[in-house]
Design an enzyme around this catalytic site. Structure first.
Site: not given
Ligand SMILES: *[C@@H]1O[C@H](CO)[C@@H](O)[C@H](O)[C@H]1NC(C)=O
Ligand SMILES: *[C@@H]1O[C@H](CO)[C@@H](O)[C@H](O)[C@H]1NC(C)=O
Ligand SMILES: *[C@@H]1O[C@H](CO)[C@@H](O)[C@H](O)[C@H]1NC(C)=O
Ligand SMILES: *[C@@H]1O[C@H](CO)[C@@H](O)[C@H](O)[C@H]1NC(C)=O
Ligand SMILES: *[C@@H]1O[C@H](CO)[C@@H](O)[C@H](O)[C@H]1NC(C)=O
Ligand SMILES: *[C@@H]1O[C@H](CO)[C@@H](O)[C@H](O)[C@H]1NC(C)=O
Ligand SMILES: *[C@@H]1O[C@H](CO)[C@@H](O)[C@H](O)[C@H]1NC(C)=O
Ligand SMILES: *[C@@H]1O[C@H](CO)[C@@H](O)[C@H](O)[C@H]1NC(C)=O
Length: 870
Positions: A562, A678, A581, A567, A564-565
């Site tokens: 994703g 987002d 996550k 998963v 932000f990092g």
């Protein structure tokens, strides 16, 4: 009562007084009657009928508001016989002309006239036409609207002066034959379209706003404003026909980047596209309607005036060029212009460039600009080049659009792989723009986030290419110093140093233990804000358990990446499946703050949001644990040819509604009022029953973007889904989410990715394409063929309409998500969407020879076939 009788008495008294009228009063009454008659006579209509003519002091006055007046005028008091037919503001003491017909040839006779012929042609004649069969020769023709070649319709023609200021010739049944807005003089009025090619039939003609020769002479002056004939969508002012004088800068989806003046765009200019008008054009709409105008002055200044209510006089709202940097190419090629306090220009070569002619440059003659030194790596051998971002700069002229590229990385490598590419820009609304090796007309902007990535050889880039001997010297110096310091310490403190080291080790383990205390499997209970009435608890997991559950974050467990990092899929000891996550580390937030955020986010509970089960905060790791969604994300269905068919229209509509409800909860009903920032297909997860659940909400919060903040430096989001104001200026609100929702809606209906949308050569994005289809009554063609059998076309078309409202360029024009839900579930009438910005068209034909550039700027008869060729 008594009082009224008294009043009546007074009245009777005065009427008896008038029983014996004095000659003076009689005279006065006569005068009044005469004035009245004159007034009635002067109360001319707004219409000139076929066969009628107008001359002398007679005028047309627009109705019903009487804003404009048309007639003959003599602008130069010294030459009263030089008369022109034109349009001016009615009722403003300072005569202000907005349009002139016979500007090129003034009348010489004392009594010019304007007439509408039986063929619908408007003519200005130097004299009054003789009636009927009179033998006298017709007076000379000063000007004609040239529409007579057209076949006459049933019924007659009339010329009508509108309250907008346009003089229209139309047939009695309302067919517009000719419009003065198509052939402007020097003034842009509200409601005008600024097109490349003047509308209307007949010979092709450029639309140019040409200044008066002087304040008292309306004949065509030296300056003209118009759109770029090569289709970049920029506006220029040219001097003497072919010298570029001023440039608006590219349209970035919200405004012209060289005119960062927000109020202009709140209503202001809106772009549209029409091939017949030469491509991109702009419609100007003033908020304060008719009493605002743009004009090209005889000295080349583009100025916006507005009437001041108090004094009824014109007040300057805005003007350009307003400092020396706003003159085109003030610093020559490859140099940046900075405006000083007094409006003077200061030129500096871009990094990696030096003055072409050092002597002249030093003497303040910047016209030759700068040249590259040292040359690019790619020009000598294949050594690496890189890019230096230059912030707040008016992007140079002559960009071309790289249509095959859909992301920043692609844009960068497209420029890197082309040795004649000198710079690039990539944004969510403009796509990938690139420039050749000569960068012209750059100036520093006060506002905006316009960054240009300049290509430079590796040696010119900061932070690279330090000679090895220098690094070695620095490193060995540091090492020597540390050694010496230790030696001194040891010498001084002897044994104490051992203790000190021991102490520091102890304290570090203590802090580790302390932080581990956080991780003892504990829970935080909430009992408020829970939708289903049950209370919910947020678990805090120890890192070891997360590691065990995900096979130490093994790639085989990875579900996706994703914003932000990554998963991972995990199985907890009890057999419970979770999604883990692992947030990237640089959230820029303290532990405590972060924990508070997590607790807040965990309180967001809704059927259409993915449930946060717990978290793990240990050392550098920040991990969120969510419920696991067996059907993965919406994009895995929607864009997968094998699974697409599983989503029939019923399911898709349920998904649309679910997303809208989830969003409504985030925007309005939750206590936090979260803007997602987002929203996209891969962030919509599907549970076992294919119910949608929004994931990744609240991420923007955790990553340092305060929800109440209106403007952010860190733009998170995905190309294709970002609203113009967010992509360009970092301004976000719930309406930015509505925009993304609109894009998502279009994706669900068409079954096509927004990013891979290159359907029509003219449209950059799915929104532009959908609008065009809708506008041409071909919206049904947008529907994914797979759902056609299962859908109600009416309902899908309504959804397309709603989507178009969601993707309006201006945030104010988008409905909020609550209104969207109402629209989805009702049959109410929907407003018409305005066309979205289709794209910023760059010059596709990039000419490196300057002679070509000059040609493309020349005014006059431009071959229009060239433009159609694309
Ligand atoms: C012109 O002709 C019309 C009728 O054809 C007539 O009413 C009008 O008085 C004439 N005007 C002049 C100035 O002769
Ligand atoms: C009408 O046509 C003539 C001759 O072709 C031309 O000189 C003139 O500029 C045209 N007038 C307008 C308003 O286009
Ligand atoms: C502009 O046009 C004029 C006349 O057509 C010509 O003499 C001049 O050289 C041109 N200037 C440029 C810069 O092309
Ligand atoms: C419209 O005019 C009024 C009064 O002159 C002014 O206060 C207001 O700011 C104007 N609105 C815009 C958008 O310019
Ligand atoms: C042109 O005239 C306007 C209004 O008189 C003035 O504000 C502006 O500074 C002038 N521009 C130049 C370049 O002289
Ligand atoms: C600046 O230099 C150019 C050529 O290098 C020359 O043509 C021009 O006259 C110069 N301008 C001034 C103001 O000296
Ligand atoms: C490329 O050219 C630069 C500058 O001339 C030189 O320093 C470098 O060694 C060259 N690299 C190769 C691989 O030839
Ligand atoms: C390389 O750049 C030049 C000019 O900058 C452009 O005309 C050309 O199309 C580009 N070539 C490719 C393959 O993109």
């Amino acid at each position: 009562m008594v009082r009224r009788e008294g009043e009546g008495g007074v009245f009777r008294f005065s009427s008896t007084a008038s029983m014996a009228p004095s000659p003076r009063l009689l005279l006065f009454l006569l005068l009044l009657a005469w004035l009245c008659c004159v007034f009635v006579a002067a109360q001319t209509t707004d219409t000139l009928r076929q066969g009628e003519s107008l001359s002398g002091a007679a005028t047309l006055v627009s109705s019903p508001e009487a804003v404009f007046e048309a007639g003959f005028f003599a602008p130069d008091p010294k030459q009263p016989s030089r008369q022109y037919f034109g349009v001016w503001y009615h009722g403003i003491s300072r005569r202000t002309y907005v349009w002139v017909a016979n500007r090129a040839s003034a009348a010489a006779s004392a009594a010019p006239s304007v007439t509408l012929t039986n063929t619908g042609e408007l003519r200005v004649l130097d004299g009054t036409a003789a009636n009927g069969t009179a033998a006298a020769p017709p007076p000379p023709l000063l000007w004609s609207s040239n529409t007579s070649s057209l076949a006459a319709p049933q019924g007659g023609y009339k010329a009508v002066l509108r309250d907008t200021g346009s003089l229209e010739v139309c047939s009695d049944d309302g067919v517009l034959l000719w419009d003065s807005f198509w052939h402007p003089t020097d003034t842009i009025l509200s409601g005008m379209r600024i097109t490349l090619q003047a509308p209307g039939r007949g010979p092709k003609e450029r639309m140019l706003f040409t200044s008066w020769a002087s304040d008292t002479d309306p004949s065509p002056g030296r300056y003209a404003l118009g759109l770029d004939p090569s289709g970049s969508g920029q506006a220029y002012i040219w001097k003497d026909g072919n010298v570029t004088y001023w440039r608006s800068g590219q349209w970035n989806g919200v405004n012209f980047i060289g005119i960062p003046w927000r109020p202009l765009y709140m209503s202001g200019f809106a772009p549209s596209h029409d091939q017949a008008l030469g491509g991109t054009y702009y419609t100007y709409t003033a908020t304060n309607t008719s009493l605002q105008r743009f004009i090209v002055l005889p000295n080349g200044t583009d100025i916006c005036y507005m009437v001041k209510k108090s004094s009824q006089d014109w007040e300057t709202v805005w003007l350009q060029p307003s400092n020396e940097c706003e003159y085109y190419a003030a610093c020559g090629p490859n140099a940046k212009c900075t405006a000083l306090q007094d409006g003077k220009a200061k030129c500096t070569c871009l990094k990696g460039f030096q003055p072409k002619l050092q002597d002249q440059w030093n003497a303040g003659n910047w016209s030759q600009g700068c040249i590259r030194n040292p040359p690019l790596g790619c020009q000598i051998n294949q050594t690496g080049d890189g890019f230096l971002p230059i912030g707040n700069i008016k992007w140079p002229d002559f960009s071309y659009w790289v249509s095959t590229v859909g992301d920043e990385t692609g844009c960068k490598s497209a420029c890197l792989n082309n040795c004649s590419c000198g710079a690039y820009v990539y944004t969510g609304t403009t796509g990938c723009l690139a420039w050749g090796d000569e960068l012209i007309d750059m100036s520093e902007l006060q506002t905006g986030t316009y960054t240009l990535n300049l290509k430079l050889p590796a040696s010119e880039l900061p932070g690279t290419h330090y000679p090895i001997w220098r690094i070695a010297t620095i490193v060995s110096g540091v090492v020597l110093f540390v050694l010496a310091a230790c030696l001194v310490l040891w010498w001084k403190r002897g044994r104490n140093i051992k203790d000190a080291i021991h102490r520091s080790w102890r304290s570090s383990t203590w802090s580790q233990q302390n932080s581990a205390m956080l991780d003892i499997s504990q829970s935080i209970c909430f009992d408020d804000e829970v939708e289903d009435g049950k209370s919910h608890e947020l678990k805090v997991y120890p890192l070891d358990r997360i590691r065990a559950a995900t096979n130490n974050f093994s790639d085989s467990n990875k579900l996706g990446e994703g914003g932000f990092g990554p998963v991972y899929m995990g199985t907890l000891p009890g057999g419970e499946e979770v999604a883990v996550k692992r947030l990237c580390r640089n959230s820029g937030q303290g532990l405590e703050e972060f924990k508070n955020e997590v607790i807040l986010i965990a309180k967001l509970q809704h059927r259409n949001l993915v449930r946060l089960l717990g978290c793990c905060i240990q050392r550098d790791e920040k991990i969120l644990v969510y419920e696991y969604m067996p059907n993965k994300s919406l994009d895995a269905f929607l864009f997968n040819p094998e699974k697409q068919g599983l989503l029939d229209w019923r399911k898709r509509f349920d998904i649309i509604e679910g997303i809208a409800r989830g969003l409504l909860y985030l925007h309005r009903d939750s206590r936090l009022r979260v803007v997602h920032r987002d929203l996209k297909a891969s962030n919509i997860l599907l549970d076992a029953d294919m119910h949608p659940k929004i994931s990744d909400f609240g991420m923007a919060r955790m990553f340092g973007g305060d929800q109440n903040q209106f403007n952010t430096n860190r733009v998170v989001g995905t190309f294709g889904y970002m609203s113009p104001e967010y992509a360009m200026e970092g301004i976000f609100s719930v309406k930015s989410d509505v925009y993304s929702f609109g894009v998502l809606l279009l994706e669900i209906i068409t079954g096509k990715r927004a990013v891979s949308f290159h359907y029509h050569q003219d449209s950059l994005n799915i929104a532009g394409y959908a609008w065009r289809q809708w506008n041409e009554d071909k919206a049904a063609e947008l529907i994914d063929p797979l759902i056609r059998p299962s859908c109600s076309v009416r309902q899908v078309l309504r959804c397309i309409h709603i989507a178009l409202l969601c993707v309006q360029d201006h945030a104010d024009e988008r409905p909020d998500i609550y209104a969207v839900i109402l629209m989805l579930s009702s049959d109410s009438n929907l407003p018409n969407p305005r066309p979205p910005t289709l794209m910023l068209r760059g010059r596709e034909i990039e000419s490196s020879k300057s002679s070509d550039k000059d040609q493309s700027h020349s005014i006059g008869t431009v071959s229009m076939t060239q433009l159609h060729g694309r």
